[in-house]
Design an enzyme around this catalytic site. Structure first.
Site, mmCIF file in Angstrom:
data_model
loop_
_atom_site.group_PDB
_atom_site.id
_atom_site.type_symbol
_atom_site.label_atom_id
_atom_site.label_comp_id
_atom_site.label_asym_id
_atom_site.label_seq_id
_atom_site.Cartn_x
_atom_site.Cartn_y
_atom_site.Cartn_z
ATOM 1 C CB VAL A 110 41.290 45.572 43.464
ATOM 2 C CG1 VAL A 110 41.163 47.042 43.089
ATOM 3 C CG2 VAL A 110 40.038 45.110 44.210
ATOM 4 C CB ALA A 153 46.960 44.521 41.014
ATOM 5 C CE LYS A 154 48.588 43.185 48.776
ATOM 6 N NZ LYS A 154 49.977 43.679 48.843
ATOM 7 N N GLY A 155 45.069 41.086 45.489
ATOM 8 C CA GLY A 155 44.022 40.069 45.475
ATOM 9 C C GLY A 155 43.946 39.383 46.819
#
Ligand code: NAD
Length: 418
Positions: A61, A106-108
């Site tokens: 995201v 962001a992050k994943g």
């Protein structure tokens, strides 16, 4: 935006709404600031060691792209969902803005249990996820880093996979990688070191003497273990720590150097000889001056917030305290909160230094890096403390509003395209 439906995302939205009210952000601007700019869900198929094939869900995201590329960790955990990752991405946005970094958040994550996977399976899942992400990432688009369940080796595999695709080494595609392939000195220690630096500042603020403080740390991974060691270097006595398997307690103080060897051999803090076992729930309620949740989200809730017995709550993890718990803690002025977006910002600050060093192919010494890190944290701490006192708001609201306001200003000045 029902696709992000998750308790942690609701929590991040609730916090944002409180900030938006405080800053009187017009309704027309709120959703633009709140919802992620874009997200990608992928299926990650890999061959398991037993010869079978399994498909794991993977996410990334990117919350906003207004100030530069997006930046944020990659998490491997069985509970990872798109909504959780979206909340973590939103927090990254405010964190980067409040420390003045030219990034969006962001992050994943991949929904998997890294503790039950072999090294070969972890390498295959990482490389395939990176391959699936190639159209979505880049040194000027989105840069990943380690988080829960991932480490320097994960970043090395990501960097290698991306570099093979490009045809040349691209170290700036990830941060938190080994120093030997373009990582930064001090990155592995940065988050924990930053936590201890800020705790030390907080003890000054509330009038405690670090050498007389006891500390309790939940989660003894990268962040928690370095935070514990750094707190001990400032003079604090660490009396309890834990990991996913359970906790250990010694009221006289744990010997962290012996514990390091124990963890290296046994892969867990549990069964450390000079200690009593304790559950993660009990650990959070131990009387201490410094409580450091450094594991998962939503650990301090309406159930236990009235019973925690610390003077400083240093949120090394992301989102360890729910808004309901926050409301209870607000009625307990003896507790000083170092909110997550400030408390664990050391990691992304040194990730930023790593990215800058990689882009310039010019590397700095560790003293310079630590000095620059502490200067950034000091500025943020001073600004947030001043705003909290002046406006009589919590440290969390002060920290989040500094971050949100900077993103809001940037969006306003750039305008709405087309
Ligand atoms: P890690 O995987 O290295 O360590 C996590 C630790 O928490 C492990 O010891 C694990 O056993 C423990 N744990 C897991 N579930 C637990 C539970 N239910 N109760 C108690 N302990 C549990 O991860 P990390 O990188 O140290 O990240 C920890 C937290 O810090 C996460 O919230 C992460 O988002 C946050 N954070 C990490 C960084 C970073 O630079 N790594 C930066 C900012 C924030």
């Amino acid at each position: 935006m029902e696709i992000y439906d998750h308790p942690t995302f609701h929590m991040a939205c609730q916090q944002f709404d409180a900030v938006a009210d405080l800053l009187e952000i017009p309704a027309a601007e709120r959703d633009r600031l709140k919802f992620p700019k874009r997200s990608l869900t992928v299926a990650v198929p890999i061959k398991l060691d037993d010869g079978s094939t399994k498909v794991f869900p993977g996410y990334r995201v990117q919350h906003h792209l207004t100030l530069g590329p997006t930046k944020g960790g990659l998490r491997y955990h069985p509970d990872v969902t798109l909504g959780e990752v979206a909340a973590l991405a939103m927090w990254m946005s405010w964190k980067c803005a409040l420390t003045g970094l030219p990034y969006g958040g962001a992050k994943g994550g991949i929904t998997c249990d890294p503790g039950k996977m072999s090294r070969g399976e972890l390498e295959r899942i990482t490389r395939r996820y990176t391959q699936e992400m190639i159209p979505f990432i880049g040194p000027q688009i989105d840069v990943m880093a380690p988080d829960l369940g991932t480490n320097e080796q994960t970043m090395a595999w990501m960097m290698d996979t991306y570099s093979m695709h490009e045809g040349h080494a691209v170290p700036s595609i990830v941060t938190g990688k080994p120093v030997s392939i373009g990582g930064s000195l001090g990155r592995r220690e940065a988050t924990g070191r930053g936590v201890a630096y800020l705790v030390n500042r907080a003890t000054d603020t509330v009038g405690l003497d670090m050498s007389k403080c006891t500390a309790v740390v939940q989660g003894y991974g990268n962040v928690g273990s370095i935070a514990a060691l750094s707190l001990a270097r400032y003079g604090a006595k660490v009396i309890a720590v834990s990991d996913a398997s359970g906790g250990i307690h010694n009221a006289k103080g744990l010997d962290l150097w012996k514990l390091e060897k124990h963890v290296a051999a046994k892969k867990s803090v549990t069964a450390f000889p000079e200690s009593e076992p304790i559950t993660n729930e009990q650990l959070l309620l131990l009387p201490c001056e410094i409580l450091v949740p450094a594991a998962l989200e939503r650990q301090i809730t309406e159930v236990n917030a009235a019973q925690i017995k610390c003077r400083i709550l240093a949120e090394a993890a992301n989102g360890p305290t729910t808004p309901e718990a926050d409301a209870i803690i607000a009625q307990r002025p003896e507790i000083f909160v170092l909110p997550d977006v400030l408390c664990n910002a050391g990691g992304v600050v040194v990730s930023y230094f790593e990215w800058v060093q990689d882009l310039q192919s010019f590397f700095w010494g560790e003293t310079e890096i630590t000095d620059k890190l502490f200067r950034i944290l000091e500025t943020a701490y001073t600004q947030i403390l001043a705003a909290s006192r002046k406006q009589k708001i919590s440290m969390r609201l002060a920290a989040l509003s500094l971050g949100v306001r900077r993103v809001q200003e940037a969006k306003r000045i750039r305008g709405l395209f087309p």
